[in-house]
Design an enzyme around this catalytic site. Structure first.
Site, mmCIF file in Angstrom:
data_model
loop_
_atom_site.group_PDB
_atom_site.id
_atom_site.type_symbol
_atom_site.label_atom_id
_atom_site.label_comp_id
_atom_site.label_asym_id
_atom_site.label_seq_id
_atom_site.Cartn_x
_atom_site.Cartn_y
_atom_site.Cartn_z
ATOM 1 N N LYS A 42 -8.048 -13.314 -6.940
ATOM 2 C CA LYS A 42 -8.373 -12.243 -5.989
ATOM 3 C C LYS A 42 -9.848 -12.343 -5.623
ATOM 4 O O LYS A 42 -10.643 -12.866 -6.413
ATOM 5 C CB LYS A 42 -8.127 -10.873 -6.660
ATOM 6 C CG LYS A 42 -7.924 -9.741 -5.693
ATOM 7 C CD LYS A 42 -6.487 -9.644 -5.229
ATOM 8 C CE LYS A 42 -6.332 -8.573 -4.167
ATOM 9 N NZ LYS A 42 -4.941 -8.493 -3.696
ATOM 10 N N GLY A 64 6.821 7.805 1.814
ATOM 11 C CA GLY A 64 5.916 6.978 2.627
ATOM 12 C C GLY A 64 6.685 6.126 3.617
ATOM 13 O O GLY A 64 7.498 5.297 3.218
ATOM 14 N N GLY A 87 5.252 4.061 6.043
ATOM 15 C CA GLY A 87 4.225 3.254 6.701
ATOM 16 C C GLY A 87 4.777 1.875 7.003
ATOM 17 O O GLY A 87 5.937 1.719 7.395
ATOM 18 N N TYR A 97 8.994 2.261 6.571
ATOM 19 C CA TYR A 97 9.673 2.358 7.870
ATOM 20 C C TYR A 97 10.754 1.276 7.996
ATOM 21 O O TYR A 97 11.885 1.554 8.390
ATOM 22 C CB TYR A 97 8.622 2.222 8.983
ATOM 23 C CG TYR A 97 9.198 2.193 10.364
ATOM 24 C CD1 TYR A 97 9.599 3.365 10.998
ATOM 25 C CD2 TYR A 97 9.348 0.982 11.049
ATOM 26 C CE1 TYR A 97 10.139 3.340 12.279
ATOM 27 C CE2 TYR A 97 9.890 0.950 12.327
ATOM 28 C CZ TYR A 97 10.278 2.120 12.938
ATOM 29 O OH TYR A 97 10.821 2.091 14.200
HETATM 30 P P1 NAD Z 1 1.048 1.889 4.519
HETATM 31 O O1 NAD Z 1 -0.321 2.424 4.321
HETATM 32 O O2 NAD Z 1 1.398 1.261 5.808
HETATM 33 O O3 NAD Z 1 2.132 3.026 4.235
HETATM 34 C C1 NAD Z 1 2.016 3.980 3.225
HETATM 35 C C2 NAD Z 1 2.421 5.306 3.829
HETATM 36 O O4 NAD Z 1 2.458 6.277 2.812
HETATM 37 C C3 NAD Z 1 1.454 5.810 4.902
HETATM 38 O O5 NAD Z 1 2.172 6.047 6.093
HETATM 39 C C4 NAD Z 1 0.890 7.092 4.305
HETATM 40 O O6 NAD Z 1 0.656 8.091 5.280
HETATM 41 C C5 NAD Z 1 1.995 7.491 3.361
HETATM 42 N N1 NAD Z 1 1.564 8.341 2.240
HETATM 43 C C6 NAD Z 1 0.427 8.286 1.513
HETATM 44 N N2 NAD Z 1 0.428 9.235 0.570
HETATM 45 C C7 NAD Z 1 1.582 9.911 0.702
HETATM 46 C C8 NAD Z 1 2.170 11.012 0.036
HETATM 47 N N3 NAD Z 1 1.546 11.629 -0.980
HETATM 48 N N4 NAD Z 1 3.386 11.428 0.424
HETATM 49 C C9 NAD Z 1 4.018 10.840 1.460
HETATM 50 N N5 NAD Z 1 3.514 9.794 2.136
HETATM 51 C C10 NAD Z 1 2.320 9.346 1.769
HETATM 52 O O7 NAD Z 1 1.276 0.873 3.303
HETATM 53 P P2 NAD Z 1 2.434 -0.214 3.102
HETATM 54 O O8 NAD Z 1 1.940 -1.523 3.582
HETATM 55 O O9 NAD Z 1 3.736 0.312 3.562
HETATM 56 O O10 NAD Z 1 2.416 -0.276 1.524
HETATM 57 C C11 NAD Z 1 3.005 0.738 0.739
HETATM 58 C C12 NAD Z 1 2.891 0.351 -0.719
HETATM 59 O O11 NAD Z 1 3.505 -0.917 -0.913
HETATM 60 C C13 NAD Z 1 1.454 0.202 -1.210
HETATM 61 O O12 NAD Z 1 1.398 0.612 -2.547
HETATM 62 C C14 NAD Z 1 1.212 -1.301 -1.115
HETATM 63 O O13 NAD Z 1 0.232 -1.731 -2.043
HETATM 64 C C15 NAD Z 1 2.581 -1.827 -1.495
HETATM 65 N N6 NAD Z 1 2.856 -3.182 -1.010
HETATM 66 C C16 NAD Z 1 2.849 -3.451 0.325
HETATM 67 C C17 NAD Z 1 3.103 -4.747 0.749
HETATM 68 C C18 NAD Z 1 3.141 -5.092 2.210
HETATM 69 O O14 NAD Z 1 3.605 -6.199 2.543
HETATM 70 N N7 NAD Z 1 2.702 -4.216 3.086
HETATM 71 C C19 NAD Z 1 3.371 -5.764 -0.183
HETATM 72 C C20 NAD Z 1 3.396 -5.432 -1.544
HETATM 73 C C21 NAD Z 1 3.130 -4.136 -1.944
#
Ligand code: NAD
Length: 358
Positions: free
Chosen positions: A80, A177, A179, A183
């Site tokens: 990292k 969530g 996001g 979604y």
């Molecule tokens: P993102 O930020 O796009 O989505 C997270 C969503 O959660 C946001 O829309 C936010 O408004 C919502 N949120 C935050 N706190 C909340 C709460 N208390 N109640 C309800 N909603 C809440 O992030 P993402 O890319 O979808 O990632 C989500 C998780 O998955 C993170 O922990 C990330 O580390 C993990 N992750 C993501 C990926 C990836 O490819 N994007 C890969 C591995 C792990």
């Protein structure tokens, strides 16, 4: 912090501090373990309070990447990079090219990618100075839909373990969530004929996006998401959401989602879930889809989407294997996943003890 003591305790290989006098770039790259292959992990840009906070973060994140890659069956180690700075001020072509030059000095022992506050566009600048970067525009693309797809297969594996049937049809879900990953997960579950999906969000735009596209999915307030009587609770927001306060509220017999570090304290809360007979799909196994996808950029034949997707689907089998280890060892599943990952690293290491000329 006693860095060497910490490195010795957790088996780290390398910690590199760098400073670029032209751009002011300040960062740390950590390589945890390269037994399986080059260390891969994104570059996080953050306004750290001090050097100690940044050092601890990079050490912790690099180690997590070792287990994630090992459990995903990839020939990658864990690494990292963290950069110190305010993302709204420091970013420029020169800044990321300077980073690329430091990545290049590691001669392929470490491969970088985007992470918090860095984008594929930033990585294009990194790529001008080094080939040791993945997640570029026009290659494996946005990791989030693929991470969601991996979580979908992980949910199916969890249903199989709990009910002896992996069908999503007729099952109920609560998604925390909506996001980048949540979604897409909603879309996959609806396509597989989920009976009912509840979701919660704190971002108005994201709530509207779900409601416009999927009016049948029901919104609930953030605090109400834990106590719903559903088959699967799927955390897709931030880490640390499962803790002393929230676990007692859970009614779902399965927890499986994309969020990283969802257990506030791994051992304590992993055990709490086990004691409540809740099947927990370990975060770093079920959310590895994006990593598996980006890893395919390193393939000698180049990135082939169908191949990457086939590999992501294997999250299903891997989770079933981990659930079996947990049962046999009478351990919580997060611990079982670590056992699984460590065993792969040790086995491949021993296998290479025989001299073979290449
Ligand atoms: P993102 O930020 O796009 O989505 C997270 C969503 O959660 C946001 O829309 C936010 O408004 C919502 N949120 C935050 N706190 C909340 C709460 N208390 N109640 C309800 N909603 C809440 O992030 P993402 O890319 O979808 O990632 C989500 C998780 O998955 C993170 O922990 C990330 O580390 C993990 N992750 C993501 C990926 C990836 O490819 N994007 C890969 C591995 C792990």
């Amino acid at each position: 912090m006693k860095k060497f003591e910490y490195m010795e305790k957790h088996g780290y290989e390398q910690l590199v501090f760098f400073y670029d006098k032209t751009t002011g770039l300040k960062g740390i790259t950590c390589i945890h373990n390269t037994t399986l292959g080059p260390a891969l992990g994104g570059t996080r840009l953050w306004n750290y309070e001090d050097e100690e906070a940044a050092t601890l973060d990079v050490l912790r994140l690099a180690r997590g990447m070792t287990y994630k890659a090992a459990a995903a069956g990839l020939n990658l180690g864990g690494g990292k990079t963290v950069l110190f700075g305010d993302a709204s001020k420091v970013k420029s072509e020169a800044y990321f090219r300077a980073l690329g030059r430091y990545v290049q000095t590691l001669q392929g022992r470490y491969i970088t990618a985007e992470d918090v506050n860095t984008s594929t566009k930033d990585m294009d600048y990194v790529h001008m100075e080094t080939d040791y970067v993945v997640g570029l525009e026009g290659k494996s693309g946005n990791p989030s839909p693929v991470t969601a797809l991996g979580a979908y297969h992980g949910i199916r594996a969890s249903l199989m373990k709990k009910y002896g049937d992996d069908s999503v049809e007729g099952k109920t879900f609560s998604i925390q969530g909506a996001g980048q990953t949540g979604y897409y997960l909603i879309g996959y579950l609806l396509e597989a004929k989920a009976k009912k999906i509840y979701f919660t969000e704190i971002n108005e735009d994201h709530i509207k996006k779900v409601q416009d596209k999927y009016p049948e999915v029901e919104f609930v307030k953030p605090d109400d998401i834990y106590g719903l009587d559903v088959d699967v609770f799927s955390p897709c927001a931030l880490g640390g959401m499962l803790n002393d306060e929230t676990i007692p509220k859970l009614k779902a017999p399965i927890v499986a989602g994309t969020a990283n570090n969802i257990l506030e304290e791994e051992d304590k809360h992993g055990k709490m879930l086990k004691d409540k007979d809740i099947l927990y799909a370990p975060d770093f196994v079920i959310n590895a889809g994006g990593l598996i996808n980006v890893y395919n950029e390193l393939s000698p034949s180049g990135y082939i989407e169908e191949k990457a997707i086939r590999e992501v689907e294997r999250i299903y089998d891997r989770l079933l294997e981990i659930f079996d280890i947990a049962e046999k060892e009478d351990e919580h599943t997060q611990r079982a996943a670590k056992i699984f990952a460590k065993k792969r690293i040790e086995t491949i290491n021993h296998l290479r003890a025989n001299y073979v000329k290449r």
